[in-house]
Write a protein that holds these residues in place. Sequence first.
Motif, PDB file in Angstrom:
ATOM      1  N   LYS A  17     -10.376   0.579   3.180  1.00 16.79           N
ATOM      2  CA  LYS A  17     -10.247   1.377   4.406  1.00 16.79           C
ATOM      3  C   LYS A  17      -9.484   0.645   5.497  1.00 16.79           C
ATOM      4  CE  LYS A  17     -13.791   1.819   7.051  1.00 16.79           C
ATOM      5  NZ  LYS A  17     -15.101   2.360   7.473  1.00 16.79           N
ATOM      6  N   HIS A  18      -8.908  -0.518   5.192  1.00 20.11           N
ATOM      7  CA  HIS A  18      -8.277  -1.340   6.213  1.00 20.11           C
ATOM      8  C   HIS A  18      -6.847  -0.896   6.498  1.00 20.11           C
ATOM      9  CE1 HIS A  18     -11.683  -4.049   6.198  1.00 20.11           C
ATOM     10  NE2 HIS A  18     -11.661  -3.975   4.881  1.00 20.11           N
ATOM     11  N   GLY A  35      -1.447  -3.382   1.702  1.00 20.61           N
ATOM     12  CA  GLY A  35      -1.881  -4.286   0.636  1.00 20.61           C
ATOM     13  C   GLY A  35      -3.378  -4.317   0.445  1.00 20.61           C
ATOM     14  N   ASP A  36      -4.099  -3.432   1.095  1.00 21.66           N
ATOM     15  CA  ASP A  36      -5.560  -3.377   0.989  1.00 21.66           C
ATOM     16  C   ASP A  36      -5.941  -2.681  -0.312  1.00 21.66           C
ATOM     17  OD1 ASP A  36      -8.284  -3.318   1.492  1.00 21.66           O
ATOM     18  OD2 ASP A  36      -8.154  -1.553   2.791  1.00 21.66           O
ATOM     19  N   ILE A  37      -5.838  -3.433  -1.400  1.00 18.43           N
ATOM     20  CA  ILE A  37      -6.062  -2.896  -2.739  1.00 18.43           C
ATOM     21  C   ILE A  37      -7.247  -3.632  -3.360  1.00 18.43           C
ATOM     22  CG2 ILE A  37      -5.083  -2.596  -5.051  1.00 18.43           C
ATOM     23  CD1 ILE A  37      -2.303  -2.647  -3.672  1.00 18.43           C
ATOM     24  N   VAL A  38      -8.172  -2.879  -3.936  1.00 24.84           N
ATOM     25  CA  VAL A  38      -9.307  -3.468  -4.641  1.00 24.84           C
ATOM     26  C   VAL A  38      -9.000  -3.574  -6.131  1.00 24.84           C
ATOM     27  CG1 VAL A  38     -11.767  -3.259  -5.150  1.00 24.84           C
ATOM     28  CG2 VAL A  38     -10.899  -2.534  -2.909  1.00 24.84           C
ATOM     29  N   VAL A  39      -8.568  -2.483  -6.726  1.00 26.48           N
ATOM     30  CA  VAL A  39      -8.205  -2.459  -8.150  1.00 26.48           C
ATOM     31  C   VAL A  39      -6.840  -1.800  -8.251  1.00 26.48           C
ATOM     32  CG1 VAL A  39      -8.861  -1.746 -10.477  1.00 26.48           C
ATOM     33  CG2 VAL A  39     -10.641  -2.246  -8.779  1.00 26.48           C
ATOM     34  N   LYS A  40      -5.873  -2.544  -8.790  1.00 27.35           N
ATOM     35  CA  LYS A  40      -4.487  -2.075  -8.770  1.00 27.35           C
ATOM     36  C   LYS A  40      -4.281  -0.828  -9.611  1.00 27.35           C
ATOM     37  CE  LYS A  40      -3.328  -6.251  -9.903  1.00 27.35           C
ATOM     38  NZ  LYS A  40      -2.567  -7.450 -10.319  1.00 27.35           N
TER      39      LYS A  40
END
Length: 461
Positions: free
Chosen positions: A387-388, A392-397
């Motif tokens: 939510k940022h 580039g605020d990626i958890v799982v690509k």
Amino acid sequence: MRAHEAGALHGDLGNSGPPWLRTPGDVNDLVARLWPGNVARAADGALAVAGLGVREIAAEFGTPVYVLDEDDLRSRCRDFRAAFPTEDVYYAGKAFLCRAVVRMIAEEGLFLDVCTGGELATALAAGMPAERIGFHGNNKSVAELTRALDAGVGRIILDSFTEIDRLSALARERDVRPKVLIRVTVGVEAHTHEFIATAHEDQKFGFSLAGGAAIAAALRILDEDVLELRGLHSHIGSQIFDTSGFEVSARRVLALQAQIRDARGVELPELDLGGGFGIAYTTQDDPSPPADLAKRLRKIVDGECAAERLAVPHLSIEPGRAIVGPAVFTLYEVGTVKDVDGIRTYVSVDGGMSDNIRTALYDASYSATLASRASTAPPLLARVVGKHCESGDIVVKDEFLPADVQPGDLVAVPGTGAYCRSMASNYNHVPRPPVVAVRDGRARLIVRRETEEDLLALDVG
């Protein structure tokens, strides 16, 4: 990432063919090596850990939340103790540290390495015996070294000539003789990310072997006879899956042992080979069991000692993320699902780079699964994002989730026990998530959730 490559991130795709040929049920599969040992799908299709459903965890503690399978962590401690029964096994405090975990690893017979005053304070507050603590770090302050000496820390790993002088002065003042190791930079580049490879020459840690600093440091300590030099320390990096780097490292550091013996007639009694053993973040990762690692490392050390005509030293290892990393998953709630012109589907969750910076920082890969229910919908290639206010605020690509994933669903990301909570931040003024330990169907809070009041309490302006 191409679709057929992304498909290997979830499910038994290596054995079931291309992802587009999978059956819809595949999105519900859990690959055992990615998850804590007590995680499974319950009869209602939702994930449960040690018999406790994730919906109940979310209802009580909110999301995001780090969920620790306590028996899984303890089991991994025992596996390493069993594999290395005569060696010292050091838990990596920097991977994740809180008082509850310190007590767990102490009860399971492990040692603990720390690298800052804060980590040392946590260890001591939890009752970790000081003689079972190793103190790392490339810039230990006078205050930190003073506290280590006063507490009776078992091993201080020296990283520079300045630190030798600093610790020697403090030891003279207190009339004590602390036990120390020298961290040696052996020039081995582990096959890992640049920022977590720690033994090549151009980096901040240790005394250079090739440049002669390591032998000079050892001889200075022995000649001054203020510190008790117990041995050498080497660490080649993290997330390592093969032992070839350890073979080269052991050969070089034991050759240094032989040089020290030849120069001063002293055989140092200890050797810390580091560790940084890899874990499975995706199905492409295949970590070795501790027993296999132990067999290979002993063979390497025994062979190199024989070649140098050295007695085999007492060995220490530092498994790193291999103990706590797989024991934790992060539970999120889905906020939005957005299809971007057929290019990609973005599944946004209520956390992100503030609770897991590793994807952005190291280009790390993770897996994910729909956790609050099972689904019969076809698989959808998605990107799980936070939510940022960062692209580039990626958890799982890239991950296959059910095509009917929707707001309010819970998504779980495994393998988040190491470095996620430790490196968490308040970016965008987002409070850090709690850590919940689950055992025998019961959950207990071991690190509470930060609040907005916590953030404002630090703001004294």
